[in-house]
Design a protein around this motif. Structure first.
Motif, mmCIF file in Angstrom:
data_model
loop_
_atom_site.group_PDB
_atom_site.id
_atom_site.type_symbol
_atom_site.label_atom_id
_atom_site.label_comp_id
_atom_site.label_asym_id
_atom_site.label_seq_id
_atom_site.Cartn_x
_atom_site.Cartn_y
_atom_site.Cartn_z
ATOM 1 N N ALA A 104 1.124 -1.883 21.558
ATOM 2 C CA ALA A 104 1.033 -1.231 20.253
ATOM 3 C C ALA A 104 2.102 -0.161 20.112
ATOM 4 N N GLU A 105 2.460 0.479 21.213
ATOM 5 C CA GLU A 105 3.502 1.504 21.165
ATOM 6 C C GLU A 105 4.846 0.879 20.797
ATOM 7 N N GLU A 106 5.111 -0.316 21.312
ATOM 8 C CA GLU A 106 6.342 -1.030 20.943
ATOM 9 C C GLU A 106 6.324 -1.379 19.462
ATOM 10 N N LEU A 107 5.171 -1.788 18.966
ATOM 11 C CA LEU A 107 5.044 -2.095 17.537
ATOM 12 C C LEU A 107 5.396 -0.881 16.692
ATOM 13 N N ALA A 108 4.884 0.276 17.063
ATOM 14 C CA ALA A 108 5.198 1.492 16.311
ATOM 15 C C ALA A 108 6.689 1.765 16.307
ATOM 16 N N GLY A 109 7.349 1.452 17.430
ATOM 17 C CA GLY A 109 8.784 1.676 17.515
ATOM 18 C C GLY A 109 9.597 0.749 16.635
ATOM 19 N N LEU A 110 9.043 -0.413 16.297
ATOM 20 C CA LEU A 110 9.754 -1.383 15.467
ATOM 21 C C LEU A 110 9.528 -1.154 13.973
ATOM 22 N N LEU A 111 8.523 -0.375 13.628
ATOM 23 C CA LEU A 111 8.278 -0.056 12.224
ATOM 24 C C LEU A 111 9.108 1.164 11.847
ATOM 25 N N PRO A 112 9.828 1.128 10.736
ATOM 26 C CA PRO A 112 10.786 2.195 10.401
ATOM 27 C C PRO A 112 10.182 3.582 10.240
ATOM 28 N N ASN A 113 8.927 3.654 9.806
ATOM 29 C CA ASN A 113 8.348 4.953 9.455
ATOM 30 C C ASN A 113 6.938 5.071 10.029
ATOM 31 N N PRO A 172 0.809 -1.212 0.000
ATOM 32 C CA PRO A 172 0.000 0.000 0.000
ATOM 33 C C PRO A 172 0.845 1.266 0.000
ATOM 34 N N ARG A 173 0.186 2.387 -0.237
ATOM 35 C CA ARG A 173 0.832 3.697 -0.107
ATOM 36 C C ARG A 173 1.094 4.002 1.357
ATOM 37 N N ARG A 174 0.071 3.823 2.183
ATOM 38 C CA ARG A 174 0.174 4.018 3.622
ATOM 39 C C ARG A 174 -0.523 2.867 4.336
ATOM 40 N N LEU A 175 -0.100 2.630 5.581
ATOM 41 C CA LEU A 175 -0.608 1.510 6.373
ATOM 42 C C LEU A 175 -1.097 2.024 7.718
ATOM 43 N N ILE A 176 -2.285 1.575 8.135
ATOM 44 C CA ILE A 176 -2.779 1.861 9.483
ATOM 45 C C ILE A 176 -3.115 0.535 10.150
ATOM 46 N N ALA A 177 -2.515 0.313 11.323
ATOM 47 C CA ALA A 177 -2.753 -0.901 12.102
ATOM 48 C C ALA A 177 -3.468 -0.505 13.387
ATOM 49 N N CYS A 178 -4.697 -0.964 13.550
ATOM 50 C CA CYS A 178 -5.510 -0.632 14.722
ATOM 51 C C CYS A 178 -5.631 -1.857 15.627
ATOM 52 N N GLY A 179 -5.502 -1.636 16.928
ATOM 53 C CA GLY A 179 -5.731 -2.720 17.880
ATOM 54 C C GLY A 179 -4.740 -3.861 17.784
ATOM 55 N N MET A 180 -3.492 -3.552 17.466
ATOM 56 C CA MET A 180 -2.479 -4.599 17.306
ATOM 57 C C MET A 180 -1.179 -4.201 17.978
ATOM 58 N N GLY A 181 -0.581 -5.148 18.717
ATOM 59 C CA GLY A 181 0.714 -4.953 19.334
ATOM 60 C C GLY A 181 1.672 -6.050 18.929
ATOM 61 N N VAL A 182 2.855 -6.019 19.481
ATOM 62 C CA VAL A 182 3.890 -6.977 19.087
ATOM 63 C C VAL A 182 3.480 -8.410 19.410
ATOM 64 N N GLN A 237 8.377 -0.304 4.868
ATOM 65 C CA GLN A 237 8.887 1.053 4.700
ATOM 66 C C GLN A 237 7.782 2.102 4.541
ATOM 67 N N GLN A 238 6.546 1.656 4.364
ATOM 68 C CA GLN A 238 5.468 2.616 4.156
ATOM 69 C C GLN A 238 5.255 3.494 5.395
ATOM 70 N N PRO A 239 4.870 4.748 5.198
ATOM 71 C CA PRO A 239 4.400 5.538 6.335
ATOM 72 C C PRO A 239 3.263 4.799 7.024
ATOM 73 N N ALA A 240 3.353 4.664 8.346
ATOM 74 C CA ALA A 240 2.389 3.838 9.066
ATOM 75 C C ALA A 240 1.902 4.547 10.321
ATOM 76 N N LEU A 241 0.669 4.260 10.673
ATOM 77 C CA LEU A 241 0.079 4.725 11.927
ATOM 78 C C LEU A 241 -0.352 3.502 12.714
ATOM 79 N N VAL A 242 0.111 3.404 13.953
ATOM 80 C CA VAL A 242 -0.349 2.358 14.863
ATOM 81 C C VAL A 242 -1.358 3.016 15.800
ATOM 82 N N LEU A 243 -2.594 2.601 15.671
ATOM 83 C CA LEU A 243 -3.718 3.268 16.327
ATOM 84 C C LEU A 243 -4.329 2.295 17.333
ATOM 85 N N ASN A 244 -4.400 2.706 18.597
ATOM 86 C CA ASN A 244 -4.780 1.744 19.624
ATOM 87 C C ASN A 244 -5.665 2.379 20.677
ATOM 88 N N GLY A 245 -6.625 1.617 21.201
ATOM 89 C CA GLY A 245 -7.434 2.076 22.313
ATOM 90 C C GLY A 245 -6.582 2.284 23.546
#
Length: 262
Positions: free
Chosen positions: A223-232, A131-141, A206-214
Motif C-alpha cells: 500500500a505504501e508503494e501505491l501511495a507513492g504512485l498516486l500524484p497527490n 470525487p473531491r477526495r479519495l481514500i483507498a483502504c486495504g489496497m496495494g499495487v 489527481q485528487q488528494p488521496a489517502l492510502v490507509l492500510n492495516g
C-alpha cells in the motif's frame, strides 16, 4: 427502511436499478457533505461501515454516508447469468449510484475498502468517478495490477468451499464468505469481471488521496508503494491485518480526519 446506528442517527435503506436493471441496495446515515463508501469482497455496507461505527463517526462529523451494497453482496441482487457481469461492472454500479444520488463531479468524497478501493481507483483512473477526495483502504499495487493471483485464491475458496478445513490459509476467508451468506455461483461470475490496471494510469488520479492500510496487511501488495504512485497521496497505517483492520476504531478516525481537512 431504517435501523439504529446509535443514539442520534438512523440508517435508511432503499434500492435502485443499476445500469442493467439489477436491483442494488444503498444505505445512508447522517446529513451534510456526501461520502460514497464501497465495501470489500464478500462483505457489505453493514459489515464494513455500519457495524464498527465508521459511518456514525462520519455522520457525527457532518457528513452523509452513502453506502452501496455491490451486486452479489449484502441486500443487493445476485444474478446468476454471465451477462450480468461485463467488464468493469462494479465501476458501472458505483457510477449508477452516483447518478441515482444526483452527485456532481467533485461534489462528493469516495472511500473504498479492499475490493471497494480497487473499484474506486479503477473508476478514478478511467475518469468515470470524479470525487473531491479519495481514500483507498486495504489496497496495494499488486491488488490492482495482478488480479489473476488474488482471484485464484478466492476462486479456490468458492470451488473447494466444502473441503477447506481449519489450518488451511483459505479457512478464514471461507468462514467469512459463509457468515455473509454470499451466493457462490454469482460470486464466481463476478470474480471474472475484474481487470488489471496499468499502473501508469495511477498518474491520472489527481485528487488528494489517502492510502490507509492495516500495519499487518500485505494481502494486496504494498500500500505504501501505491501511495507513492498516486500524484497527490499520503500513506497511513492503522492497527490490524486485512481481515480485521476494518473493525478498528482507528480506521474510522483516520477517514474522518482526512475528509475533514480544509
Amino acid at each position: 427502511m431504517g435501523q439504529s446506528a446509535g443514539d442520534r442517527w438512523t440508517v435508511t435503506t432503499d434500492k435502485f436499478a443499476s445500469f442493467d436493471g439489477a436491483e442494488l441496495a444503498v444505505h445512508r446515515l447522517g446529513e451534510g457533505k456526501p461520502v460514497v463508501l464501497l465495501h470489500g469482497l464478500f462483505s457489505s455496507a453493514e459489515m464494513n461501515w455500519i457495524k464498527w461505527g465508521h459511518a456514525e463517526k462520519l455522520a457525527d462529523a457532518g457528513f452523509r454516508a452513502i453506502m452501496l451494497d455491490f451486486r452479489v453482496h449484502g441486500e443487493s441482487a445476485s444474478p446468476r447469468d454471465s451477462d450480468s457481469y461485463p467488464p468493469s461492472v462494479l465501476i458501472r454500479d458505483a457510477a449508477a449510484l452516483i447518478g441515482h444520488e444526483c452527485l456532481e463531479d467533485g461534489g462528493y468524497d469516495l472511500v473504498g475498502f479492499s475490493l471497494g478501493a480497487r473499484t474506486a481507483i479503477h473508476g478514478c483512473a478511467a475518469g468515470v468517478l470524479n470525487p473531491r477526495r479519495l481514500i483507498a483502504c486495504g489496497m496495494g499495487v499488486a491488488g490492482l495490477t495482478d488480479w489473476r493471483r488474488r482471484s485464484a485464491f478466492f476462486k479456490r475458496v468458492i470451488d473447494e468451499f466444502d473441503s477447506i478445513e481449519r489450518g488451511d490459509p483459505a479457512y478464514l476467508s471461507r468462514q467469512f464468505l459463509k457468515s455473509q451468506g454470499v451466493d457462490r455461483i454469482a460470486a464466481r461470475l463476478l470474480l471474472d469481471a475484474f481487470e488489471d490496471l496499468d499502473p501508469a494510469l495511477l498518474g491520472d488520479i489527481q485528487q488528494p488521496a489517502l492510502v490507509l492500510n492495516g500495519e499487518k496487511d500485505d494481502d494486496n501488495g504494498s500500500a505504501e508503494e501505491l501511495a507513492g504512485l498516486l500524484p497527490n497521496a499520503r500513506y497511513q497505517e492503522v492497527p490490524g491485518g486485512h481481515l480485521d483492520s476494518a473493525t478498528k476504531a482507528e480506521l474510522g478516525d483516520a477517514i474522518v480526519s482526512f475528509l475533514s481537512q480544509p
